[in-house]
Write an enzyme that holds these catalytic residues in place. Sequence first.
Site, mmCIF file in Angstrom:
data_model
loop_
_atom_site.group_PDB
_atom_site.id
_atom_site.type_symbol
_atom_site.label_atom_id
_atom_site.label_comp_id
_atom_site.label_asym_id
_atom_site.label_seq_id
_atom_site.Cartn_x
_atom_site.Cartn_y
_atom_site.Cartn_z
ATOM 1 N N PHE A 1 3.639 1.020 0.800
ATOM 2 C CA PHE A 1 2.629 -0.025 0.804
ATOM 3 C C PHE A 1 1.508 0.364 -0.154
ATOM 4 O O PHE A 1 0.935 1.457 -0.035
ATOM 5 C CB PHE A 1 2.075 -0.238 2.214
ATOM 6 N N CYS B 1 -10.681 -9.012 -1.889
ATOM 7 C CA CYS B 1 -10.053 -10.244 -1.414
ATOM 8 C C CYS B 1 -10.906 -11.422 -1.846
ATOM 9 O O CYS B 1 -12.134 -11.283 -2.017
ATOM 10 C CB CYS B 1 -9.917 -10.219 0.115
ATOM 11 N N HIS C 1 4.660 -2.545 14.004
ATOM 12 C CA HIS C 1 3.965 -1.282 13.727
ATOM 13 C C HIS C 1 2.836 -1.035 14.732
ATOM 14 O O HIS C 1 2.509 0.109 15.042
ATOM 15 C CB HIS C 1 3.418 -1.272 12.293
ATOM 16 N N CYS D 1 -9.149 -11.152 9.943
ATOM 17 C CA CYS D 1 -8.528 -10.042 9.223
ATOM 18 C C CYS D 1 -8.777 -8.721 9.949
ATOM 19 O O CYS D 1 -9.893 -8.434 10.382
ATOM 20 C CB CYS D 1 -9.073 -9.970 7.796
ATOM 21 N N ASP D 2 -7.730 -7.900 10.077
ATOM 22 C CA ASP D 2 -7.852 -6.610 10.767
ATOM 23 C C ASP D 2 -7.695 -5.435 9.810
ATOM 24 O O ASP D 2 -7.398 -4.318 10.235
ATOM 25 C CB ASP D 2 -6.816 -6.507 11.892
ATOM 26 N N THR D 3 -7.908 -5.694 8.508
ATOM 27 C CA THR D 3 -7.630 -4.683 7.489
ATOM 28 C C THR D 3 -8.888 -4.287 6.731
ATOM 29 O O THR D 3 -9.686 -5.136 6.337
ATOM 30 C CB THR D 3 -6.589 -5.221 6.486
ATOM 31 N N CYS E 1 -11.169 -16.485 6.134
ATOM 32 C CA CYS E 1 -10.271 -15.699 6.980
ATOM 33 C C CYS E 1 -11.117 -14.781 7.854
ATOM 34 O O CYS E 1 -11.534 -13.706 7.428
ATOM 35 C CB CYS E 1 -9.301 -14.887 6.113
ATOM 36 N N GLU F 1 2.663 -9.431 -0.492
ATOM 37 C CA GLU F 1 2.176 -10.196 0.648
ATOM 38 C C GLU F 1 0.834 -10.776 0.236
ATOM 39 O O GLU F 1 -0.147 -10.040 0.076
ATOM 40 C CB GLU F 1 2.054 -9.310 1.888
#
Length: 215
Positions: A25, A31, A209, A49-51, A46, A116
Amino acid sequence: MAYSVKEMFYSLQGEGHHSGRPSIFCRFAGCNLWNGKEASREQSVCSFCDTDFIGTDGQNGGKFRTEQALVEAIEALWPEQAEHKYVVFTGGEPALQLTNELIIALQKRGFECAVESNGTLPLPSQLDWVCISPKGSAEITVTECDELKLVFPQEAAMPERFTDIKARYRYLSPLNDWQQSTLIFNSNTQATIDYCLAHPQWRLTLQSHKILHID
Protein backbone atom coordinates in the site's frame (compact mmCIF):
# COMPACT_ATOMS: atom_id res chain seq x y z
CA MET A 1 7.89 14.68 -10.65
CA ALA A 2 8.24 14.61 -6.86
CA TYR A 3 5.88 12.50 -4.76
CA SER A 4 4.75 13.08 -1.18
CA VAL A 5 4.01 9.74 0.48
CA LYS A 6 2.45 9.50 3.92
CA GLU A 7 3.25 5.82 4.40
CA MET A 8 4.00 2.54 2.61
CA PHE A 9 3.60 -0.96 3.97
CA TYR A 10 3.13 -4.60 2.97
CA SER A 11 -0.03 -6.30 4.19
CA LEU A 12 -3.21 -8.05 3.04
CA GLN A 13 -5.89 -6.17 1.18
CA GLY A 14 -8.69 -5.86 3.71
CA GLU A 15 -11.77 -5.22 1.61
CA GLY A 16 -13.35 -5.33 -1.82
CA HIS A 17 -12.71 -7.67 -4.73
CA HIS A 18 -9.06 -8.38 -3.86
CA SER A 19 -9.70 -8.94 -0.16
CA GLY A 20 -6.99 -11.18 1.29
CA ARG A 21 -4.47 -10.49 -1.46
CA PRO A 22 -0.90 -9.65 -0.37
CA SER A 23 -0.34 -6.04 -1.40
CA ILE A 24 1.95 -3.09 -0.97
CA PHE A 25 0.00 0.00 0.00
CA CYS A 26 1.39 3.36 -1.07
CA ARG A 27 -0.57 6.12 0.64
CA PHE A 28 -0.09 9.53 -0.92
CA ALA A 29 -0.41 12.62 1.25
CA GLY A 30 -3.28 15.04 0.66
CA CYS A 31 -6.93 14.90 -0.35
CA ASN A 32 -9.31 17.13 -2.27
CA LEU A 33 -12.38 16.36 -0.12
CA TRP A 34 -10.94 17.06 3.35
CA ASN A 35 -7.77 18.72 4.59
CA GLY A 36 -7.32 16.07 7.28
CA LYS A 37 -7.69 18.49 10.20
CA GLU A 38 -10.26 17.69 12.86
CA ALA A 39 -11.42 21.29 13.10
CA SER A 40 -12.83 21.08 9.57
CA ARG A 41 -14.11 17.49 9.63
CA GLU A 42 -17.81 18.29 10.02
CA GLN A 43 -17.72 20.87 7.22
CA SER A 44 -15.91 18.61 4.77
CA VAL A 45 -17.43 16.61 1.91
CA CYS A 46 -16.06 13.42 3.48
CA SER A 47 -16.60 13.69 7.24
CA PHE A 48 -16.16 10.00 8.16
CA CYS A 49 -12.60 9.42 6.95
CA ASP A 50 -10.58 7.25 9.37
CA THR A 51 -7.19 7.77 7.72
CA ASP A 52 -4.26 10.04 8.56
CA PHE A 53 -2.95 11.37 5.25
CA ILE A 54 -1.27 14.56 6.41
CA GLY A 55 2.48 14.92 5.89
CA THR A 56 5.12 12.33 5.07
CA ASP A 57 6.02 11.08 8.54
CA GLY A 58 4.37 7.64 8.44
CA GLN A 59 5.97 4.22 8.05
CA ASN A 60 8.35 4.32 5.06
CA GLY A 61 6.91 7.72 4.12
CA GLY A 62 8.84 10.62 2.69
CA LYS A 63 9.46 12.91 -0.25
CA PHE A 64 10.51 11.05 -3.38
CA ARG A 65 12.07 13.31 -5.99
CA THR A 66 11.82 10.91 -8.93
CA GLU A 67 9.75 7.97 -10.16
CA GLN A 68 12.84 5.81 -9.87
CA ALA A 69 13.29 6.61 -6.19
CA LEU A 70 9.69 5.71 -5.37
CA VAL A 71 9.75 2.58 -7.53
CA GLU A 72 12.82 1.30 -5.69
CA ALA A 73 11.23 2.05 -2.29
CA ILE A 74 8.07 0.17 -3.25
CA GLU A 75 9.94 -2.82 -4.67
CA ALA A 76 12.07 -3.08 -1.54
CA LEU A 77 8.91 -3.86 0.45
CA TRP A 78 7.97 -6.89 -1.66
CA PRO A 79 9.22 -10.29 -0.40
CA GLU A 80 12.42 -11.27 -2.14
CA GLN A 81 11.91 -13.67 -5.09
CA ALA A 82 8.11 -13.64 -4.63
CA GLU A 83 5.93 -13.27 -7.71
CA HIS A 84 2.46 -11.75 -8.23
CA LYS A 85 3.63 -8.26 -7.30
CA TYR A 86 0.74 -5.96 -6.47
CA VAL A 87 0.71 -2.34 -5.35
CA VAL A 88 -2.33 -0.30 -4.30
CA PHE A 89 -2.15 3.49 -4.51
CA THR A 90 -4.39 5.14 -1.98
CA GLY A 91 -4.68 8.27 0.11
CA GLY A 92 -6.11 10.78 0.81
CA GLU A 93 -6.71 11.05 -2.88
CA PRO A 94 -4.01 9.37 -5.00
CA ALA A 95 -5.15 11.02 -8.25
CA LEU A 96 -3.59 14.26 -7.01
CA GLN A 97 -0.13 12.74 -7.54
CA LEU A 98 -0.29 9.41 -9.38
CA THR A 99 1.18 9.43 -12.90
CA ASN A 100 1.38 7.07 -15.86
CA GLU A 101 5.18 7.35 -15.69
CA LEU A 102 5.23 5.87 -12.18
CA ILE A 103 2.79 3.12 -13.12
CA ILE A 104 4.73 2.12 -16.24
CA ALA A 105 8.00 2.05 -14.31
CA LEU A 106 6.46 -0.33 -11.76
CA GLN A 107 4.87 -2.50 -14.45
CA LYS A 108 8.32 -2.94 -15.98
CA ARG A 109 9.35 -4.39 -12.61
CA GLY A 110 6.48 -6.88 -12.77
CA PHE A 111 3.90 -5.06 -10.62
CA GLU A 112 0.18 -4.91 -11.15
CA CYS A 113 -0.91 -1.40 -10.22
CA ALA A 114 -4.24 -0.61 -8.56
CA VAL A 115 -5.79 2.56 -7.24
CA GLU A 116 -8.43 3.36 -4.62
CA SER A 117 -9.83 6.78 -5.50
CA ASN A 118 -12.86 8.92 -4.68
CA GLY A 119 -13.48 9.21 -8.42
CA THR A 120 -13.56 13.00 -8.59
CA LEU A 121 -10.38 13.43 -10.64
CA PRO A 122 -9.09 11.86 -13.87
CA LEU A 123 -6.98 8.74 -13.34
CA PRO A 124 -3.91 7.55 -15.27
CA SER A 125 -4.84 5.32 -18.20
CA GLN A 126 -2.19 2.65 -17.52
CA LEU A 127 -3.68 1.34 -14.28
CA ASP A 128 -4.42 -2.40 -14.05
CA TRP A 129 -7.26 -2.08 -11.53
CA VAL A 130 -9.45 0.91 -10.69
CA CYS A 131 -11.56 1.04 -7.53
CA ILE A 132 -13.58 4.18 -6.92
CA SER A 133 -15.35 5.02 -3.69
CA PRO A 134 -17.61 8.09 -4.04
CA LYS A 135 -17.94 10.34 -1.04
CA GLY A 136 -20.88 12.56 -0.15
CA SER A 137 -22.05 15.11 -2.69
CA ALA A 138 -18.75 15.21 -4.59
CA GLU A 139 -19.18 15.11 -8.35
CA ILE A 140 -17.81 11.93 -9.93
CA THR A 141 -15.75 12.22 -13.12
CA VAL A 142 -14.69 8.56 -13.40
CA THR A 143 -17.57 6.76 -15.11
CA GLU A 144 -15.95 3.36 -15.74
CA CYS A 145 -14.07 1.23 -13.23
CA ASP A 146 -13.32 -2.33 -12.24
CA GLU A 147 -14.75 -1.93 -8.76
CA LEU A 148 -17.29 0.50 -7.30
CA LYS A 149 -17.06 0.46 -3.51
CA LEU A 150 -19.52 2.60 -1.63
CA VAL A 151 -19.61 3.34 2.08
CA PHE A 152 -23.23 2.80 3.14
CA PRO A 153 -25.35 4.63 4.04
CA GLN A 154 -24.45 8.13 2.91
CA GLU A 155 -27.36 10.53 2.59
CA ALA A 156 -25.83 12.28 -0.42
CA ALA A 157 -24.29 9.15 -1.96
CA MET A 158 -26.82 6.35 -1.97
CA PRO A 159 -26.35 3.49 -4.46
CA GLU A 160 -29.17 4.67 -6.72
CA ARG A 161 -27.14 7.76 -7.60
CA PHE A 162 -24.43 5.67 -9.30
CA THR A 163 -26.42 3.41 -11.61
CA ASP A 164 -24.79 5.05 -14.66
CA ILE A 165 -21.26 4.10 -13.58
CA LYS A 166 -19.97 1.10 -15.52
CA ALA A 167 -18.39 -1.23 -12.96
CA ARG A 168 -17.48 -4.90 -13.14
CA TYR A 169 -18.18 -5.31 -9.43
CA ARG A 170 -20.24 -3.29 -6.93
CA TYR A 171 -19.62 -3.43 -3.19
CA LEU A 172 -21.21 -1.80 -0.15
CA SER A 173 -19.15 -1.29 2.99
CA PRO A 174 -21.01 -0.49 6.24
CA LEU A 175 -20.33 2.99 7.61
CA ASN A 176 -18.39 2.60 10.84
CA ASP A 177 -17.53 5.15 13.49
CA TRP A 178 -14.28 6.74 12.28
CA GLN A 179 -13.00 6.70 15.88
CA GLN A 180 -13.36 2.92 16.11
CA SER A 181 -10.20 0.96 15.34
CA THR A 182 -12.22 -2.27 15.43
CA LEU A 183 -15.13 -3.03 13.13
CA ILE A 184 -18.35 -3.46 15.10
CA PHE A 185 -21.72 -4.85 14.05
CA ASN A 186 -24.19 -1.99 14.20
CA SER A 187 -27.37 -0.76 12.54
CA ASN A 188 -25.40 0.32 9.47
CA THR A 189 -24.08 -3.23 9.06
CA GLN A 190 -27.60 -4.66 9.18
CA ALA A 191 -28.86 -1.98 6.79
CA THR A 192 -26.07 -2.85 4.36
CA ILE A 193 -26.90 -6.55 4.52
CA ASP A 194 -30.57 -5.79 3.92
CA TYR A 195 -29.79 -3.54 0.96
CA CYS A 196 -27.57 -6.14 -0.70
CA LEU A 197 -30.23 -8.81 -0.26
CA ALA A 198 -32.81 -6.55 -1.87
CA HIS A 199 -30.43 -5.38 -4.62
CA PRO A 200 -28.22 -8.39 -5.50
CA GLN A 201 -26.13 -6.44 -8.01
CA TRP A 202 -24.38 -5.16 -4.86
CA ARG A 203 -22.15 -7.29 -2.66
CA LEU A 204 -21.25 -6.83 1.00
CA THR A 205 -17.63 -6.12 1.87
CA LEU A 206 -16.24 -5.74 5.38
CA GLN A 207 -12.99 -4.15 6.54
CA SER A 208 -11.41 -7.46 7.44
CA HIS A 209 -8.13 -5.78 8.42
CA LYS A 210 -9.99 -4.17 11.33
CA ILE A 211 -11.60 -7.48 12.26
CA LEU A 212 -8.18 -9.19 12.20
CA HIS A 213 -6.30 -6.24 13.76
CA ILE A 214 -3.75 -5.98 10.96
CA ASP A 215 -2.50 -2.90 9.11
